[in-house]
Design a protein around this motif. Structure first.
Motif, PDB file in Angstrom:
ATOM      1  N   TRP A 204       0.832  -1.215   0.032  1.00 56.83           N
ATOM      2  CA  TRP A 204       0.058  -0.049  -0.107  1.00 56.83           C
ATOM      3  C   TRP A 204       0.695   1.274   0.050  1.00 56.83           C
ATOM      4  O   TRP A 204       1.655   1.240   0.721  1.00 56.83           O
ATOM      5  CB  TRP A 204      -0.976  -0.027   1.313  1.00 56.83           C
ATOM      6  N   SER A 205       0.652   2.169  -0.842  1.00 56.98           N
ATOM      7  CA  SER A 205       1.225   3.297  -1.175  1.00 56.98           C
ATOM      8  C   SER A 205       0.494   4.705  -1.018  1.00 56.98           C
ATOM      9  O   SER A 205       0.922   5.758  -1.306  1.00 56.98           O
ATOM     10  CB  SER A 205       2.087   3.374  -2.378  1.00 56.98           C
ATOM     11  N   HIS A 206      -0.568   4.521  -0.355  1.00 58.53           N
ATOM     12  CA  HIS A 206      -1.409   5.643  -0.406  1.00 58.53           C
ATOM     13  C   HIS A 206      -1.821   6.443  -1.599  1.00 58.53           C
ATOM     14  O   HIS A 206      -1.830   7.612  -1.849  1.00 58.53           O
ATOM     15  CB  HIS A 206      -0.977   6.766   0.796  1.00 58.53           C
ATOM     16  N   SER A 207      -1.985   5.564  -2.727  1.00 57.60           N
ATOM     17  CA  SER A 207      -2.266   6.130  -4.014  1.00 57.60           C
ATOM     18  C   SER A 207      -3.609   5.321  -4.629  1.00 57.60           C
ATOM     19  O   SER A 207      -3.672   4.268  -3.897  1.00 57.60           O
ATOM     20  CB  SER A 207      -1.025   6.042  -4.931  1.00 57.60           C
ATOM     21  N   SER A 208      -3.999   5.773  -5.411  1.00 59.46           N
ATOM     22  CA  SER A 208      -5.311   5.227  -6.128  1.00 59.46           C
ATOM     23  C   SER A 208      -4.537   3.953  -6.975  1.00 59.46           C
ATOM     24  O   SER A 208      -3.697   3.744  -6.988  1.00 59.46           O
ATOM     25  CB  SER A 208      -6.180   6.180  -6.987  1.00 59.46           C
ATOM     26  N   ALA A 209      -5.815   3.202  -7.475  1.00 63.75           N
ATOM     27  CA  ALA A 209      -5.395   2.078  -8.199  1.00 63.75           C
ATOM     28  C   ALA A 209      -4.705   2.595  -9.762  1.00 63.75           C
ATOM     29  O   ALA A 209      -4.128   2.060 -10.310  1.00 63.75           O
ATOM     30  CB  ALA A 209      -6.596   1.520  -8.772  1.00 63.75           C
ATOM     31  N   GLN A 210      -4.750   3.936  -9.878  1.00 63.33           N
ATOM     32  CA  GLN A 210      -4.108   4.438 -11.128  1.00 63.33           C
ATOM     33  C   GLN A 210      -2.778   5.241 -10.707  1.00 63.33           C
ATOM     34  O   GLN A 210      -1.898   5.405 -11.470  1.00 63.33           O
ATOM     35  CB  GLN A 210      -5.001   5.650 -11.536  1.00 63.33           C
ATOM     36  N   GLY A 211      -2.629   5.215  -9.521  1.00 64.51           N
ATOM     37  CA  GLY A 211      -1.349   5.603  -8.909  1.00 64.51           C
ATOM     38  C   GLY A 211      -0.985   7.312  -9.032  1.00 64.51           C
ATOM     39  O   GLY A 211       0.170   7.614  -9.044  1.00 64.51           O
ATOM     40  N   LYS A 212      -2.233   7.909  -9.315  1.00 69.95           N
ATOM     41  CA  LYS A 212      -1.888   9.447  -9.545  1.00 69.95           C
ATOM     42  C   LYS A 212      -2.704  10.246  -8.214  1.00 69.95           C
ATOM     43  O   LYS A 212      -1.927  11.197  -7.997  1.00 69.95           O
ATOM     44  CB  LYS A 212      -2.528   9.748 -10.810  1.00 69.95           C
ATOM     45  N   GLN A 213      -3.595   9.698  -7.775  1.00 69.29           N
ATOM     46  CA  GLN A 213      -4.337  10.629  -6.797  1.00 69.29           C
ATOM     47  C   GLN A 213      -4.432   9.959  -5.502  1.00 69.29           C
ATOM     48  O   GLN A 213      -4.364   8.747  -5.318  1.00 69.29           O
ATOM     49  CB  GLN A 213      -5.860  10.839  -7.295  1.00 69.29           C
ATOM     50  N   PRO A 214      -4.215  10.799  -4.288  1.00 70.28           N
ATOM     51  CA  PRO A 214      -4.401   9.889  -3.025  1.00 70.28           C
ATOM     52  C   PRO A 214      -5.773   9.091  -2.914  1.00 70.28           C
ATOM     53  O   PRO A 214      -6.646   9.348  -3.590  1.00 70.28           O
ATOM     54  CB  PRO A 214      -4.286  11.234  -2.007  1.00 70.28           C
ATOM     55  N   GLY A 215      -5.181   7.972  -2.256  1.00 74.40           N
ATOM     56  CA  GLY A 215      -6.701   6.968  -2.135  1.00 74.40           C
ATOM     57  C   GLY A 215      -7.368   7.091  -0.728  1.00 74.40           C
ATOM     58  O   GLY A 215      -6.613   7.623   0.078  1.00 74.40           O
ATOM     59  N   PRO A 216      -8.262   6.591  -0.486  1.00 75.74           N
ATOM     60  CA  PRO A 216      -8.912   6.429   0.619  1.00 75.74           C
ATOM     61  C   PRO A 216      -8.209   5.636   1.717  1.00 75.74           C
ATOM     62  O   PRO A 216      -7.707   4.835   1.354  1.00 75.74           O
ATOM     63  CB  PRO A 216     -10.439   5.936   0.284  1.00 75.74           C
ATOM     64  N   THR A 217      -8.015   6.109   3.048  1.00 80.62           N
ATOM     65  CA  THR A 217      -7.374   5.518   3.985  1.00 80.62           C
ATOM     66  C   THR A 217      -8.179   5.268   5.099  1.00 80.62           C
ATOM     67  O   THR A 217      -7.727   4.550   6.121  1.00 80.62           O
ATOM     68  CB  THR A 217      -6.216   6.203   4.317  1.00 80.62           C
ATOM     69  N   SER A 218      -9.494   5.580   5.218  1.00 78.12           N
ATOM     70  CA  SER A 218     -10.238   5.241   6.462  1.00 78.12           C
ATOM     71  C   SER A 218     -11.697   4.910   5.824  1.00 78.12           C
ATOM     72  O   SER A 218     -11.897   5.068   4.344  1.00 78.12           O
ATOM     73  CB  SER A 218     -10.352   6.626   7.268  1.00 78.12           C
ATOM     74  N   PRO A 219     -12.219   4.216   6.617  1.00 79.80           N
ATOM     75  CA  PRO A 219     -13.641   3.892   6.233  1.00 79.80           C
ATOM     76  C   PRO A 219     -14.661   5.164   5.703  1.00 79.80           C
ATOM     77  O   PRO A 219     -15.317   4.898   5.185  1.00 79.80           O
ATOM     78  CB  PRO A 219     -14.259   3.165   7.658  1.00 79.80           C
ATOM     79  N   GLU A 220     -14.336   6.095   6.556  1.00 79.20           N
ATOM     80  CA  GLU A 220     -15.207   7.450   6.328  1.00 79.20           C
ATOM     81  C   GLU A 220     -14.810   7.805   4.846  1.00 79.20           C
ATOM     82  O   GLU A 220     -15.797   8.385   4.132  1.00 79.20           O
ATOM     83  CB  GLU A 220     -14.556   8.492   7.464  1.00 79.20           C
ATOM     84  N   GLU A 221     -13.379   7.820   4.287  1.00 81.30           N
ATOM     85  CA  GLU A 221     -13.148   8.127   3.300  1.00 81.30           C
ATOM     86  C   GLU A 221     -13.509   7.348   2.008  1.00 81.30           C
ATOM     87  O   GLU A 221     -14.104   7.782   0.915  1.00 81.30           O
ATOM     88  CB  GLU A 221     -11.908   8.490   3.077  1.00 81.30           C
ATOM     89  N   VAL A 222     -13.643   5.913   2.286  1.00 76.76           N
ATOM     90  CA  VAL A 222     -14.172   5.068   1.291  1.00 76.76           C
ATOM     91  C   VAL A 222     -15.578   4.994   1.177  1.00 76.76           C
ATOM     92  O   VAL A 222     -16.165   5.217   0.085  1.00 76.76           O
ATOM     93  CB  VAL A 222     -13.929   3.535   1.741  1.00 76.76           C
ATOM     94  N   ALA A 223     -16.446   5.431   2.295  1.00 79.46           N
ATOM     95  CA  ALA A 223     -17.832   5.874   2.259  1.00 79.46           C
ATOM     96  C   ALA A 223     -18.163   7.060   1.364  1.00 79.46           C
ATOM     97  O   ALA A 223     -19.045   7.153   0.475  1.00 79.46           O
ATOM     98  CB  ALA A 223     -18.288   5.789   3.810  1.00 79.46           C
ATOM     99  N   GLU A 224     -17.293   7.899   1.629  1.00 76.59           N
ATOM    100  CA  GLU A 224     -17.391   9.193   0.850  1.00 76.59           C
ATOM    101  C   GLU A 224     -17.254   9.023  -0.706  1.00 76.59           C
ATOM    102  O   GLU A 224     -17.931   9.460  -1.456  1.00 76.59           O
ATOM    103  CB  GLU A 224     -16.735  10.147   1.455  1.00 76.59           C
ATOM    104  N   MET A 225     -16.394   8.311  -0.915  1.00 77.32           N
ATOM    105  CA  MET A 225     -15.800   7.918  -2.414  1.00 77.32           C
ATOM    106  C   MET A 225     -17.026   7.302  -3.186  1.00 77.32           C
ATOM    107  O   MET A 225     -17.387   7.577  -4.251  1.00 77.32           O
ATOM    108  CB  MET A 225     -14.627   6.853  -2.332  1.00 77.32           C
ATOM    109  N   LEU A 226     -17.642   6.081  -2.430  1.00 80.21           N
ATOM    110  CA  LEU A 226     -18.888   5.804  -2.884  1.00 80.21           C
ATOM    111  C   LEU A 226     -19.991   6.452  -3.016  1.00 80.21           C
ATOM    112  O   LEU A 226     -20.717   6.513  -3.994  1.00 80.21           O
ATOM    113  CB  LEU A 226     -19.061   4.234  -2.082  1.00 80.21           C
ATOM    114  N   ARG A 227     -20.167   7.321  -2.181  1.00 79.38           N
ATOM    115  CA  ARG A 227     -21.157   8.126  -2.296  1.00 79.38           C
ATOM    116  C   ARG A 227     -21.254   9.302  -3.416  1.00 79.38           C
ATOM    117  O   ARG A 227     -21.948   9.378  -4.041  1.00 79.38           O
ATOM    118  CB  ARG A 227     -21.253   9.245  -0.916  1.00 79.38           C
TER     119      ARG A 227
END
Length: 264
Positions: A204-227
């Motif tokens: 894990w490198s704190h990056s998105s699957a594309q490797g360009k933007q910061p990815g979610p690191t907490s349940p709250e951030e993942v939930a907001e991404m899906l929203r």
């Protein structure tokens, strides 16, 4: 959603899979809330009328929780190994829909085509929903998109999505397919697979699957991404958790709890 309906994952190296329809039926009997389905069932694997009967039966067992995913199929070696017809795939798929859809929607069909026949066919008994389960069609090319716009409740776009920016272009494709047949685009639900890379992913490198933007690191951030996907017009998402482990599912439960609470 279960994986695509497969008879074998690889003929050459003997990887295999249990029959998806049987696994969905088993899940229908032992679950109570979750919606069930496959992404997607190949209509070439069996008689369209028989498939409709199987679907109505599973919907009954589940108490009306089935989403019927349908597709034309694509695996040449698999179809050769199991003696499944693979010529004119889209033509065959269109005829299958002309049997499956009216059987599930009205309980009756009388159809004679080039590849399939269902003469004076009736579904008895009917499942728990008078109009049958919602139909999801996986489609990419122009002809398949037209069929999705004509027959589907949900259109599953090519995926998996790697970021929110992909939604708008796919929305435009679905809208155009609906407009071309005179359908209100708002009546066609949108579905896609979404990559969710979790913090416990190996390397894990704190990056998105594309490797360009910061990815979610907490349940709250993942939930907001899906929203954010939902706000962009995605009505259903099939999640690709990375890594796909029991620990990931346990971690993701907190995300589901947050989503159940609605907007933050």
């Amino acid at each position: 959603m279960e994986k695509p309906e497969k008879l074998a994952l690889s003929i050459s190296n003997s990887r295999a899979a249990w029959r998806t329809r049987d696994r969905v039926c088993s899940l229908a009997a032992v679950t109570h809330r979750v919606k069930l389905g496959s992404l997607v069932a190949c209509t070439a694997f069996r008689s369209p009328a028989l498939l409709a009967k199987m679907v109505d039966t599973i919907d009954e067992i589940s108490g009306g929780r089935l989403i019927l995913g349908l597709g034309a199929g694509w695996d040449g070696p698999e179809q050769q190994a199991f003696d499944i017809k693979s010529d004119h795939r889209v033509d065959r798929f269109e005829e299958a829909l002309q049997i499956i859809v009216p059987l599930l929607r009205t309980g009756r069909v009388d159809f004679a085509g080039t590849y399939y026949q269902a003469q004076d066919c009736e579904l008895r008994p009917r499942g728990p929903r008078p109009g049958g389960p919602p139909i999801l069609i996986g489609a990419k090319g122009p002809r398949m998109l037209r069929l999705a716009a004509t027959y589907a409740d949900l259109w599953n776009a090519e995926g998996p999505l790697q970021g929110l920016e992909q939604i708008s272009s796919q929305q435009a494709v679905g809208d155009a397919a609906c407009t071309a047949i005179g359908r209100d685009p708002a009546t066609l639900g949108r579905s896609a697979s979404v990559v969710v890379k979790l913090p416990m992913a190996h390397g894990w490198s704190h990056s998105s699957a594309q490797g360009k933007q910061p990815g979610p690191t907490s349940p709250e951030e993942v939930a907001e991404m899906l929203r954010s996907y939902a706000r962009a017009g995605l009505s259903h998402a099939q999640l690709w958790l990375m890594p796909n482990t029991l620990a990931s599912l346990e971690w993701f439960k907190t995300v589901l709890d947050l989503l159940d609470q609605g907007e933050a």
